[in-house]
Design an enzyme around this catalytic site. Structure first.
Site, mmCIF file in Angstrom:
data_model
loop_
_atom_site.group_PDB
_atom_site.id
_atom_site.type_symbol
_atom_site.label_atom_id
_atom_site.label_comp_id
_atom_site.label_asym_id
_atom_site.label_seq_id
_atom_site.Cartn_x
_atom_site.Cartn_y
_atom_site.Cartn_z
ATOM 1 N N THR A 199 -8.223 3.784 8.692
ATOM 2 C CA THR A 199 -9.454 2.993 8.728
ATOM 3 C C THR A 199 -9.537 2.273 10.073
ATOM 4 O O THR A 199 -8.775 1.349 10.339
ATOM 5 C CB THR A 199 -9.451 1.977 7.563
ATOM 6 O OG1 THR A 199 -8.974 2.657 6.404
ATOM 7 C CG2 THR A 199 -10.837 1.448 7.295
ATOM 8 N N GLU A 255 -11.225 -9.057 3.361
ATOM 9 C CA GLU A 255 -9.938 -8.728 3.982
ATOM 10 C C GLU A 255 -10.214 -8.538 5.462
ATOM 11 O O GLU A 255 -11.052 -7.717 5.853
ATOM 12 C CB GLU A 255 -9.344 -7.455 3.365
ATOM 13 C CG GLU A 255 -8.009 -7.100 4.022
ATOM 14 C CD GLU A 255 -7.212 -6.051 3.261
ATOM 15 O OE1 GLU A 255 -7.321 -5.980 2.021
ATOM 16 O OE2 GLU A 255 -6.478 -5.310 3.932
ATOM 17 N N HIS A 314 -5.566 3.750 -1.588
ATOM 18 C CA HIS A 314 -6.868 4.144 -1.048
ATOM 19 C C HIS A 314 -7.144 5.595 -1.441
ATOM 20 O O HIS A 314 -6.469 6.505 -0.973
ATOM 21 C CB HIS A 314 -6.817 3.992 0.485
ATOM 22 C CG HIS A 314 -8.119 4.264 1.177
ATOM 23 N ND1 HIS A 314 -8.270 4.129 2.544
ATOM 24 C CD2 HIS A 314 -9.324 4.652 0.713
ATOM 25 C CE1 HIS A 314 -9.516 4.425 2.881
ATOM 26 N NE2 HIS A 314 -10.173 4.755 1.790
ATOM 27 N N ASN A 334 0.850 -1.188 0.000
ATOM 28 C CA ASN A 334 0.000 0.000 0.000
ATOM 29 C C ASN A 334 0.893 1.248 0.000
ATOM 30 O O ASN A 334 1.705 1.422 0.917
ATOM 31 C CB ASN A 334 -0.895 -0.050 1.246
ATOM 32 C CG ASN A 334 -1.806 1.153 1.370
ATOM 33 O OD1 ASN A 334 -1.394 2.282 1.095
ATOM 34 N ND2 ASN A 334 -3.031 0.939 1.788
ATOM 35 N N ARG A 394 -6.637 12.881 1.136
ATOM 36 C CA ARG A 394 -5.535 13.288 2.014
ATOM 37 C C ARG A 394 -4.196 12.684 1.595
ATOM 38 O O ARG A 394 -3.153 13.181 1.946
ATOM 39 C CB ARG A 394 -5.840 12.923 3.466
ATOM 40 C CG ARG A 394 -5.844 11.452 3.739
ATOM 41 C CD ARG A 394 -6.046 11.160 5.194
ATOM 42 N NE ARG A 394 -7.398 11.476 5.637
ATOM 43 C CZ ARG A 394 -7.938 10.960 6.741
ATOM 44 N NH1 ARG A 394 -7.221 10.175 7.518
ATOM 45 N NH2 ARG A 394 -9.172 11.232 7.088
ATOM 46 N N HIS A 409 1.074 6.247 1.855
ATOM 47 C CA HIS A 409 1.834 7.204 2.680
ATOM 48 C C HIS A 409 3.057 7.775 1.975
ATOM 49 O O HIS A 409 3.665 8.724 2.476
ATOM 50 C CB HIS A 409 2.140 6.595 4.047
ATOM 51 C CG HIS A 409 0.857 6.337 4.781
ATOM 52 N ND1 HIS A 409 -0.047 7.346 5.042
ATOM 53 C CD2 HIS A 409 0.278 5.192 5.231
ATOM 54 C CE1 HIS A 409 -1.119 6.829 5.639
ATOM 55 N NE2 HIS A 409 -0.943 5.537 5.763
ATOM 56 N N GLU A 416 -8.706 0.664 -2.895
ATOM 57 C CA GLU A 416 -9.511 0.751 -1.666
ATOM 58 C C GLU A 416 -10.432 1.942 -1.783
ATOM 59 O O GLU A 416 -9.984 3.043 -2.108
ATOM 60 C CB GLU A 416 -8.610 0.943 -0.449
ATOM 61 C CG GLU A 416 -7.936 -0.315 0.003
ATOM 62 C CD GLU A 416 -7.103 -0.047 1.243
ATOM 63 O OE1 GLU A 416 -7.292 0.981 1.901
ATOM 64 O OE2 GLU A 416 -6.242 -0.863 1.524
ATOM 65 N N HIS A 456 -3.740 -4.275 7.888
ATOM 66 C CA HIS A 456 -3.809 -3.138 8.808
ATOM 67 C C HIS A 456 -2.889 -3.331 10.017
ATOM 68 O O HIS A 456 -3.085 -4.228 10.820
ATOM 69 C CB HIS A 456 -5.221 -2.850 9.315
ATOM 70 C CG HIS A 456 -5.365 -1.404 9.690
ATOM 71 N ND1 HIS A 456 -5.847 -0.453 8.827
ATOM 72 C CD2 HIS A 456 -5.001 -0.742 10.800
ATOM 73 C CE1 HIS A 456 -5.802 0.727 9.401
ATOM 74 N NE2 HIS A 456 -5.289 0.588 10.595
ATOM 75 N N ARG A 476 -9.205 8.381 -0.744
ATOM 76 C CA ARG A 476 -10.180 8.806 0.266
ATOM 77 C C ARG A 476 -11.001 9.988 -0.234
ATOM 78 O O ARG A 476 -10.557 10.747 -1.085
ATOM 79 C CB ARG A 476 -9.433 9.245 1.541
ATOM 80 C CG ARG A 476 -9.032 8.085 2.419
ATOM 81 C CD ARG A 476 -8.386 8.613 3.698
ATOM 82 N NE ARG A 476 -8.281 7.558 4.675
ATOM 83 C CZ ARG A 476 -9.191 7.310 5.614
ATOM 84 N NH1 ARG A 476 -10.266 8.062 5.722
ATOM 85 N NH2 ARG A 476 -9.020 6.325 6.461
HETATM 86 N N1 PXP Z 1 -5.954 -2.886 4.226
HETATM 87 C C1 PXP Z 1 -6.928 -1.948 4.317
HETATM 88 C C2 PXP Z 1 -8.288 -2.300 3.871
HETATM 89 C C3 PXP Z 1 -6.626 -0.649 4.795
HETATM 90 O O1 PXP Z 1 -7.600 0.278 4.875
HETATM 91 C C4 PXP Z 1 -5.304 -0.346 5.139
HETATM 92 C C5 PXP Z 1 -4.954 1.026 5.598
HETATM 93 O O2 PXP Z 1 -5.200 1.932 4.575
HETATM 94 C C6 PXP Z 1 -4.331 -1.352 4.998
HETATM 95 C C7 PXP Z 1 -4.684 -2.625 4.563
HETATM 96 C C8 PXP Z 1 -2.891 -1.108 5.296
HETATM 97 O O3 PXP Z 1 -2.739 -0.812 6.647
HETATM 98 P P1 PXP Z 1 -1.328 -0.300 7.155
HETATM 99 O O4 PXP Z 1 -1.045 0.982 6.436
HETATM 100 O O5 PXP Z 1 -1.534 -0.122 8.613
HETATM 101 O O6 PXP Z 1 -0.317 -1.351 6.825
#
Ligand code: PXP
Length: 255
Positions: free
Chosen positions: A110, A160, A51, A15, A57, A18, A79, A203, A53
């Site tokens: 989330t 998930e 994601h 992901n 952001r 960030h 996402e 997550h 949003r």
């Molecule tokens: N899976 C989903 C559905 C999420 O919303 C997120 C956070 O955006 C993640 C995985 C990844 O989480 P993390 O950034 O804490 O690894």
């Protein structure tokens, strides 16, 4: 003597939200999440997650377009909240998969899984429209049996499991809570397989928690972001993805 079949491969979805968070802090174009995507794929990512949003952001609309164009055959997991605006964008971008997530403006990330029981009627049309467009629908849910069962009635081929509560208990050193949360994940993953639903998790995962969760054979994909981008500050994204891949493989070997 009969031999047990090996567990299915465990995919790593990186992901890159960030990377965009850091870029947006200065409002320019650097660091570019698309550059991070290409590096992550070259370093062993099996898929990319982003994601978009409502408040944009981190990832923005043009990131999604550029990402889809750059990613080639690597699966893109989009996402999104279950809103008309996001549905329109998903249908235009046509990612490999769309993971429906709950979204609150005030949350930092989330915070929990989708309300698949209370929100069932709202989610069904989104799941079916995405599915009709050939997009694989996943629901981000709490690791609870009733949530997995509700996901099935919504018609999603994938769930998930939200691993956040477990990861927080591990980081906080609360062993009893951690054991309880991990067991919930195990049982939910097993129920998903019984119902013919593909099971992912994500997550809050780190090397240590990814290694442990990798040993649950019903889970076939982990989506990981914040930890990877944070660690990349110290050792670089390539190294981080390779180390995460190795941790997952090590954990899987113990399955
Ligand atoms: N899976 C989903 C559905 C999420 O919303 C997120 C956070 O955006 C993640 C995985 C990844 O989480 P993390 O950034 O804490 O690894």
């Amino acid at each position: 003597m009969s031999k047990l079949a090996p567990p299915p491969a465990l995919r790593l979805g990186v992901n890159i939200d960030h990377v965009a968070t850091i870029r947006n802090a200065r409002g320019g174009a650097h660091p570019d999440p698309v550059r991070a995507v290409l590096l992550a794929i070259a370093s062993g990512a099996d898929g990319i997650t982003a994601h978009l949003r409502e408040d944009r952001r981190h990832i923005r609309d043009d990131d999604m377009t550029r990402l889809k164009a750059a990613i080639g055959a690597t699966p893109l997991n989009f996402e999104m909240a279950a809103t008309e605006q996001m549905l329109d964008i998903a249908l235009k971008i046509k990612p490999h998969a769309a993971c429906l997530v709950p979204e609150k403006r005030t949350e930092r990330t989330t915070e929990g899984g989708l309300d698949v029981l209370g929100g069932h009627n709202h989610l069904v049309p989104f799941a079916s429209e995405l599915g009709r467009a050939g997009i694989r629908v996943s629901l981000f849910i709490e690791p609870a049996l009733e949530a997995v069962e509700a996901a099935r009635t919504i018609g999603a081929p994938v769930v998930e499991l939200h691993a956040g509560a477990w990861c927080e208990a591990v980081i906080g050193g609360n062993l009893t809570r951690a054991a309880h949360e991990l067991e919930r994940i195990r049982l939910a993953a097993r129920r998903a397989r019984e119902l013919g639903i593909e099971c992912h998790a994500g997550h809050g995962l780190t090397y240590d928690t990814a290694r442990v969760i990798a040993a649950i054979p019903e889970i076939v994909e982990l989506n990981i972001g914040h930890f990877l981008v944070g660690e990349a500050v110290f050792v670089g994204l390539e190294q981080v993805v390779r180390t995460m891949r190795a941790a997952m493989d090590e954990g899987r070997a113990a399955a």
